[in-house]
Design an enzyme around this catalytic site. Structure first.
Site, PDB file in Angstrom:
ATOM      1  N   GLU A 109      23.489  74.422  -2.872  1.00 34.74           N
ATOM      2  CA  GLU A 109      23.438  73.394  -3.936  1.00 34.74           C
ATOM      3  C   GLU A 109      22.023  73.051  -4.390  1.00 34.74           C
ATOM      4  O   GLU A 109      21.656  71.881  -4.466  1.00 34.74           O
ATOM      5  CB  GLU A 109      24.173  72.123  -3.471  1.00 34.74           C
ATOM      6  CG  GLU A 109      25.616  72.398  -3.077  1.00 34.74           C
ATOM      7  CD  GLU A 109      26.377  71.131  -2.665  1.00 34.74           C
ATOM      8  OE1 GLU A 109      25.745  70.066  -2.501  1.00 34.74           O
ATOM      9  OE2 GLU A 109      27.603  71.213  -2.517  1.00 34.74           O
ATOM     10  N   HIS A 155      35.522  74.080  -5.890  1.00 34.72           N
ATOM     11  CA  HIS A 155      36.249  72.818  -5.737  1.00 34.72           C
ATOM     12  C   HIS A 155      36.802  72.447  -7.112  1.00 34.72           C
ATOM     13  O   HIS A 155      36.072  71.965  -7.973  1.00 34.72           O
ATOM     14  CB  HIS A 155      35.314  71.713  -5.235  1.00 34.72           C
ATOM     15  CG  HIS A 155      34.795  71.932  -3.849  1.00 34.72           C
ATOM     16  ND1 HIS A 155      35.611  71.890  -2.736  1.00 34.72           N
ATOM     17  CD2 HIS A 155      33.556  72.200  -3.386  1.00 34.72           C
ATOM     18  CE1 HIS A 155      34.885  72.116  -1.654  1.00 34.72           C
ATOM     19  NE2 HIS A 155      33.632  72.314  -2.012  1.00 34.72           N
ATOM     20  N   GLU A 171      34.709  77.610  -0.767  1.00 33.25           N
ATOM     21  CA  GLU A 171      35.198  76.266  -0.414  1.00 33.25           C
ATOM     22  C   GLU A 171      36.360  75.858  -1.319  1.00 33.25           C
ATOM     23  O   GLU A 171      36.415  74.737  -1.812  1.00 33.25           O
ATOM     24  CB  GLU A 171      34.060  75.234  -0.536  1.00 33.25           C
ATOM     25  CG  GLU A 171      32.831  75.588   0.276  1.00 33.25           C
ATOM     26  CD  GLU A 171      31.724  74.523   0.238  1.00 33.25           C
ATOM     27  OE1 GLU A 171      31.996  73.383  -0.199  1.00 33.25           O
ATOM     28  OE2 GLU A 171      30.600  74.840   0.656  1.00 33.25           O
ATOM     29  N   ASN A 213      24.735  79.450  -2.168  1.00 37.21           N
ATOM     30  CA  ASN A 213      26.057  78.840  -2.318  1.00 37.21           C
ATOM     31  C   ASN A 213      25.970  77.590  -3.190  1.00 37.21           C
ATOM     32  O   ASN A 213      25.053  76.781  -3.014  1.00 37.21           O
ATOM     33  CB  ASN A 213      26.565  78.463  -0.912  1.00 37.21           C
ATOM     34  CG  ASN A 213      28.023  78.052  -0.862  1.00 37.21           C
ATOM     35  OD1 ASN A 213      28.894  78.806  -1.306  1.00 37.21           O
ATOM     36  ND2 ASN A 213      28.309  76.878  -0.304  1.00 37.21           N
ATOM     37  N   ASP A 261      39.378  74.388  -3.063  1.00 35.75           N
ATOM     38  CA  ASP A 261      40.476  73.416  -3.008  1.00 35.75           C
ATOM     39  C   ASP A 261      40.756  72.953  -4.434  1.00 35.75           C
ATOM     40  O   ASP A 261      39.947  73.154  -5.335  1.00 35.75           O
ATOM     41  CB  ASP A 261      40.232  72.251  -2.031  1.00 35.75           C
ATOM     42  CG  ASP A 261      38.958  71.468  -2.263  1.00 35.75           C
ATOM     43  OD1 ASP A 261      38.332  71.613  -3.339  1.00 35.75           O
ATOM     44  OD2 ASP A 261      38.584  70.678  -1.368  1.00 35.75           O
TER      45      ASP A 261
END
Ligand code: XIL
Length: 381
Positions: free
Chosen positions: A183, A260, A288, A224, A290
């Site tokens: 990030e 996400h 990651e 990432n 979701d």
């Protein structure tokens, strides 16, 4: 942190309704690495056979690793959680226990035990580990955030180097992919104003990759980030970074797309985005995944969630160098979403009672279809 970039309704992909026979095909043959010493075993770990219809067995038929973030407290205490973790997934990511505040809560005193237990669990179950994460602006130890503002650049650089080298050395040979830098960009594509950028300048990113590579030359080293699934300034900035690092000979192997998603926003054009990074000669991964929604969940929203899981997995399957697809926790009871996005939840593929949801079935059917498709049955990753 704002993950809410996109306005408008998600485009719902409808998964095929045709029956898929999920019991065919070879059962996944777990091939655990040499067992860890008994002292480092997670409590009550056991080899659980993975049925042929499991996500990991189906994914193995197309050479894809399917992963989950792991809540190590749940892993240590709940046998149903442990059983799903072992049988459904072929790679695991520590949700929190490899972050800097967890491994070095007091300066100079390391606490590797929770992460070591997860690595041992993975080895016992024939799973690979995504290390997460070496350099980030969040979940830093309190001693570091307190001291950093008054440190000289040289002091802070030495502390960052020691952290990366010590952690990557501790886990050397046991990590498949490391999220080296996490990030680093803002949504507008500028570099995030972290202590790292402020004191060390943008070169901290290349340095982090070089230090990690020195400490663990065999680990695949990843950048990432979130929202880089979408085309736009942030994705373009990550692309330029990856391209420039490659051009400079910096040891970067891949880019992780956190993924996400939220049913309030459109789905990303993930396949094309993954492909352009892949065309740089990099591996890519969804790290990651979701799909959160506002609570309570309606049928329309759940259909959109199913579409989100289906399309993100299809994107990975369509890009040859997409080596893993990881969900950020598998059960709604353990998801980070309700605490982070008030009023939202139900983002995972198993419900609050660890029963599989339609989102789970969507992943299972998507993998089964890919395994049966011409040209996909040949593992190539
Ligand atoms: C989250 C965890 O899921 C939470 O338990 C923790 O409190 C905060 O961090 N991007 C990342 C992950 O890279 O490390 C974050 O994990 C979620 C967003």
């Amino acid at each position: 942190m704002s993950l809410r970039l996109r306005a408008g309704l998600i485009t719902t992909a409808v998964i095929g309704a045709g029956a898929v026979i999920l019991t065919q095909g070879a059962a996944f043959a777990a091939s655990p690495a040499s067992p860890a010493s008994p002292a480092s075993r997670a409590p009550n770990s056991h080899h659980s056979p993975a049925p042929a219809s499991s996500l990991r067995a189906l994914a193995s038929q197309v050479g894809l690793r399917i992963g989950t973030a792991i809540d190590t407290d749940a892993l240590a205490t709940q046998s149903d959680y442990r059983s799903i973790a072992a049988t459904q997934f072929s790679t695991v990511t520590p949700e929190n226990v490899m972050k800097w505040d967890a491994v070095e809560p007091t300066q100079g005193t390391y606490n590797w035990a929770p992460a070591d237990q997860l690595v041992a669990f993975a080895q016992q179950n024939g799973q690979l580990v995504r290390g997460h994460t070496l350099v980030w602006h969040n979940q830093l130890p309190a001693w570091l955030t307190a001291a950093a503002p008054s440190m000289s650049p040289d002091q802070l650089r030495a502390i960052l180097k020691k952290h990366i080298v010590d952690e990557a050395t501790h886990f050397r040979g046991k990590i498949w992919q490391w999220d080296v830098v996490n990030e680093a960009f803002n949504d507008d594509g500028t570099l995030r104003d972290s202590i790292w950028l402020q004191k060390l300048g943008p070169g901290y990113i290349a340095d982090a990759f070089r230090w990690a590579h020195q400490a663990d030359p065999k680990a695949l080293l990843f950048y990432n980030d979130y929202n880089i699934e979408f085309t736009g300034p942030k994705s373009d900035a990550a692309y330029a970074l990856a391209r420039d690092l490659k051009a400079q000979g910096v040891p970067i192997d891949g880019v992780g797309f956190q993924t996400h998603l939220d049913t309030q926003y459109p789905l990303p054009d993930l396949q094309n985005n993954l492909q352009r990074f892949s065309d740089l000669g990099l591996k890519v991964a969804e790290t990651e995944v979701d799909v959160r929604t506002t609570l309570p969940v309606t049928a329309v929203e759940q259909n959109a969630q199913v579409g989100g899981y289906t399309s993100t997995l299809q994107a990975c399957l369509a890009v040859r160098s997409c080596i893993s697809y990881t969900v950020w926790g598998f059960g709604d009871a353990y998801s980070w979403v309700p605490a982070t996005f008030p009023g939202e939840g139900a983002a995972a593929i198993y419900d609050e009672n660890l029963q599989p949801k339609p989102e789970y079935t969507a992943l299972q059917q998507t993998l089964a279809l890919a395994a049966g498709a011409p040209g996909r049955a040949d593992p190539r990753r």
